[in-house]
Design an enzyme around this catalytic site. Structure first.
Site, mmCIF file in Angstrom:
data_model
loop_
_atom_site.group_PDB
_atom_site.id
_atom_site.type_symbol
_atom_site.label_atom_id
_atom_site.label_comp_id
_atom_site.label_asym_id
_atom_site.label_seq_id
_atom_site.Cartn_x
_atom_site.Cartn_y
_atom_site.Cartn_z
ATOM 1 N N CYS A 77 0.831 -1.220 0.000
ATOM 2 C CA CYS A 77 0.000 0.000 0.000
ATOM 3 C C CYS A 77 0.860 1.264 0.000
ATOM 4 O O CYS A 77 0.669 2.161 -0.838
ATOM 5 C CB CYS A 77 -0.973 -0.021 1.167
ATOM 6 S SG CYS A 77 -0.240 -0.481 2.747
HETATM 7 N N1 LIG Z 1 -4.190 -4.104 5.236
HETATM 8 C C1 LIG Z 1 -3.682 -3.396 4.232
HETATM 9 O O1 LIG Z 1 -3.896 -2.182 4.101
HETATM 10 C C2 LIG Z 1 -2.834 -4.087 3.188
HETATM 11 C C3 LIG Z 1 -2.469 -3.364 2.043
HETATM 12 C C4 LIG Z 1 -1.668 -3.989 1.076
HETATM 13 C C5 LIG Z 1 -1.241 -5.287 1.271
HETATM 14 N N2 LIG Z 1 -1.586 -5.946 2.411
HETATM 15 C C6 LIG Z 1 -1.099 -7.329 2.574
HETATM 16 O O2 LIG Z 1 -2.183 -8.205 2.320
HETATM 17 C C7 LIG Z 1 -2.073 -9.362 3.150
HETATM 18 C C8 LIG Z 1 -3.359 -9.505 3.964
HETATM 19 O O3 LIG Z 1 -3.498 -8.330 4.759
HETATM 20 P P1 LIG Z 1 -4.768 -8.080 5.678
HETATM 21 O O4 LIG Z 1 -4.623 -6.704 6.212
HETATM 22 O O5 LIG Z 1 -5.990 -8.484 4.982
HETATM 23 O O6 LIG Z 1 -4.456 -9.140 6.856
HETATM 24 P P2 LIG Z 1 -5.440 -9.651 7.988
HETATM 25 O O7 LIG Z 1 -6.539 -8.675 8.171
HETATM 26 O O8 LIG Z 1 -4.579 -9.986 9.135
HETATM 27 O O9 LIG Z 1 -6.068 -10.996 7.376
HETATM 28 C C9 LIG Z 1 -5.300 -12.130 7.059
HETATM 29 C C10 LIG Z 1 -6.185 -13.374 7.135
HETATM 30 O O10 LIG Z 1 -5.390 -14.506 6.811
HETATM 31 C C11 LIG Z 1 -5.924 -15.674 7.455
HETATM 32 N N3 LIG Z 1 -4.792 -16.449 7.949
HETATM 33 C C12 LIG Z 1 -3.963 -16.162 8.966
HETATM 34 N N4 LIG Z 1 -2.994 -17.085 9.052
HETATM 35 C C13 LIG Z 1 -3.202 -17.973 8.050
HETATM 36 C C14 LIG Z 1 -2.537 -19.146 7.609
HETATM 37 N N5 LIG Z 1 -1.435 -19.576 8.199
HETATM 38 N N6 LIG Z 1 -3.033 -19.825 6.539
HETATM 39 C C15 LIG Z 1 -4.148 -19.400 5.918
HETATM 40 N N7 LIG Z 1 -4.829 -18.283 6.313
HETATM 41 C C16 LIG Z 1 -4.350 -17.600 7.354
HETATM 42 C C17 LIG Z 1 -6.820 -15.181 8.568
HETATM 43 O O11 LIG Z 1 -8.134 -15.545 8.185
HETATM 44 P P3 LIG Z 1 -8.850 -16.834 8.757
HETATM 45 O O12 LIG Z 1 -8.706 -16.785 10.250
HETATM 46 O O13 LIG Z 1 -10.271 -16.632 8.308
HETATM 47 O O14 LIG Z 1 -8.200 -18.012 8.121
HETATM 48 C C18 LIG Z 1 -6.700 -13.651 8.524
HETATM 49 O O15 LIG Z 1 -7.948 -13.031 8.742
HETATM 50 C C19 LIG Z 1 -0.828 -9.128 4.031
HETATM 51 O O16 LIG Z 1 0.270 -9.785 3.468
HETATM 52 C C20 LIG Z 1 -0.651 -7.627 3.989
HETATM 53 O O17 LIG Z 1 0.662 -7.204 4.214
HETATM 54 C C21 LIG Z 1 -2.388 -5.384 3.365
#
Ligand SMILES: NC(=O)c1ccc[n+]([C@@H]2O[C@H](COP(=O)([O-])OP(=O)(O)OC[C@H]3O[C@@H](n4cnc5c(N)ncnc54)[C@H](OP(=O)(O)O)[C@@H]3O)[C@@H](O)[C@H]2O)c1
Length: 324
Positions: free
Chosen positions: A135
């Site tokens: 981001c």
């Molecule tokens: N947030 C942002 O603004 C943003 C922007 C750009 C990129 N990103 C990237 O996008 C990715 C996701 O970000 P996010 O903010 O959506 O993260 P998040 O809110 O923490 O969600 C990640 C989800 O992954 C699942 N998870 C956790 N451990 C896992 C595992 N070992 N195997 C399979 N599923 C698993 C969990 O869902 P369940 O419990 O339902 O399985 C969790 O809700 C990250 O790499 C982040 O750096 C984020």
């Protein structure tokens, strides 16, 4: 209609993908995988989806879908792909940083293309595997790419950017706790943020001798959006800079050069990036703004999907800002 799978659908970027894809004219959600919520309704994690879908999370992956989005924390995407095989024709769009850098871009025979459409549209159109940019990385690159393309980014660049709390993911932490975050601002990872790697790779691909980046990331007391300011020495006029940026973004449907100074609410809840230019003495100040969960993540991921499948680049992404 293409069939889509989402892994990590209970998180923030997964939730945004569901919201976009429920309204996409050429894609339908086949499954939303969750390790913790199988058989529960999507609205159990995303209450705003109540009344919009009765779909449930699942612990089963359909390997024969057209495209899968991985919305997992860093390191978990490569682990997930090792443990779960998809058909040879399934396209993959990964939102983590597992495959963004050149050194990580080939994984088990799959070549991941860096998915910044303003930089790599032609490659994305032909790609089967996409590493979606970070981001901060998106917001900062869109502020600097036109200068690098013109070979005018030879001096040091100072960057300050502030992000909302959703940037840190859905799990609560000390710095996303309401009592700490509300009415508060702080910096973190000064000059060392992990997105510098991908930003530098892109800039150097356009200008080999581009200047050093000094990046100060900040946490703001709002939930979503990134406002970045970057400044560097620039000998041309403000009009020349505007011409350069307008020409670079002429074919970019989501990146706009603003005549007036910009603010965050113009882009929050949209896939837009606004960029503004201001000249002071011999310094060019570039301001850029995005929604970290849309142009900074899930919106850009769908933009990449549209390009990969030959759809209109803006399909499903004509969103409304929450200006007031
Ligand atoms: N947030 C942002 O603004 C943003 C922007 C750009 C990129 N990103 C990237 O996008 C990715 C996701 O970000 P996010 O903010 O959506 O993260 P998040 O809110 O923490 O969600 C990640 C989800 O992954 C699942 N998870 C956790 N451990 C896992 C595992 N070992 N195997 C399979 N599923 C698993 C969990 O869902 P369940 O419990 O339902 O399985 C969790 O809700 C990250 O790499 C982040 O750096 C984020």
């Amino acid at each position: 209609m293409i069939k889509v799978g989402i892994i990590g659908g209970s998180g923030y970027t997964g939730g945004e993908l569901i919201r976009i894809l429920l309204n996409h004219p050429q894609a339908e959600i086949d499954f939303v995988f969750s390790t913790t919520r199988a058989e529960k309704k999507l609205s159990s994690a995303h209450p705003d989806l109540l009344g919009l879908t009765d779909m449930q999370f699942t612990a089963r992956v359909n390997p024969n879908i057209d495209v899968v989005f991985l919305c997992l924390g860093h390191g978990n995407s490569s682990k997930f792909l090792k443990e779960n095989l998809f058909s040879d024709s399934t396209k993959i769009i990964d939102l983590s940083n597992d495959f963004r850098l050149k050194k990580d871009s080939i994984f088990e025979g799959k070549e991941f293309v860096y998915g910044l459409p303003e930089l790599k549209k032609t490659e994305i159109e032909k790609a089967d595997y996409i590493a979606n940019p970070g981001c901060f990385a998106t917001t900062i690159q869109l502020a600097l790419l036109p200068l690098a393309k013109a070979g005018l980014l030879g001096q040091d660049v100072h960057i300050n950017a502030v992000t909302g709390s959703t940037g840190a993911g859905v799990s609560p932490s000390a710095t996303s706790h309401f009592s700490w975050r509300n009415n508060n601002v702080s910096w973190y990872k000064p000059f060392t943020h992990q997105h510098l790697g991908e930003i530098n790779e892109s800039l150097k691909s356009l200008q080999d001798d581009s200047g050093e980046l000094f990046f100060m990331p900040n946490r703001g007391n709002f939930t979503r959006g990134i406002l970045a300011t970057a400044y560097t020495k620039f000998t041309g006029s403000e009009a020349k800079a505007i011409e350069l940026y307008e020409s670079f973004y002429a074919d970019a449907p989501f990146t706009n050069v603003a005549e007036e100074p910009i603010h965050l609410k113009q882009v929050v809840n949209t896939n837009q990036c606004h960029v503004h230019l201001h000249k002071h003495d011999n310094i060019l100040l570039i301001t850029s703004a995005t929604d970290n969960l849309l142009k900074g993540a899930s919106g850009q991921a769908v933009q990449n999907m549209n390009l990969m499948f030959g759809f209109d680049e803006t399909a499903g992404l004509k969103l409304k800002a929450g200006v007031f």
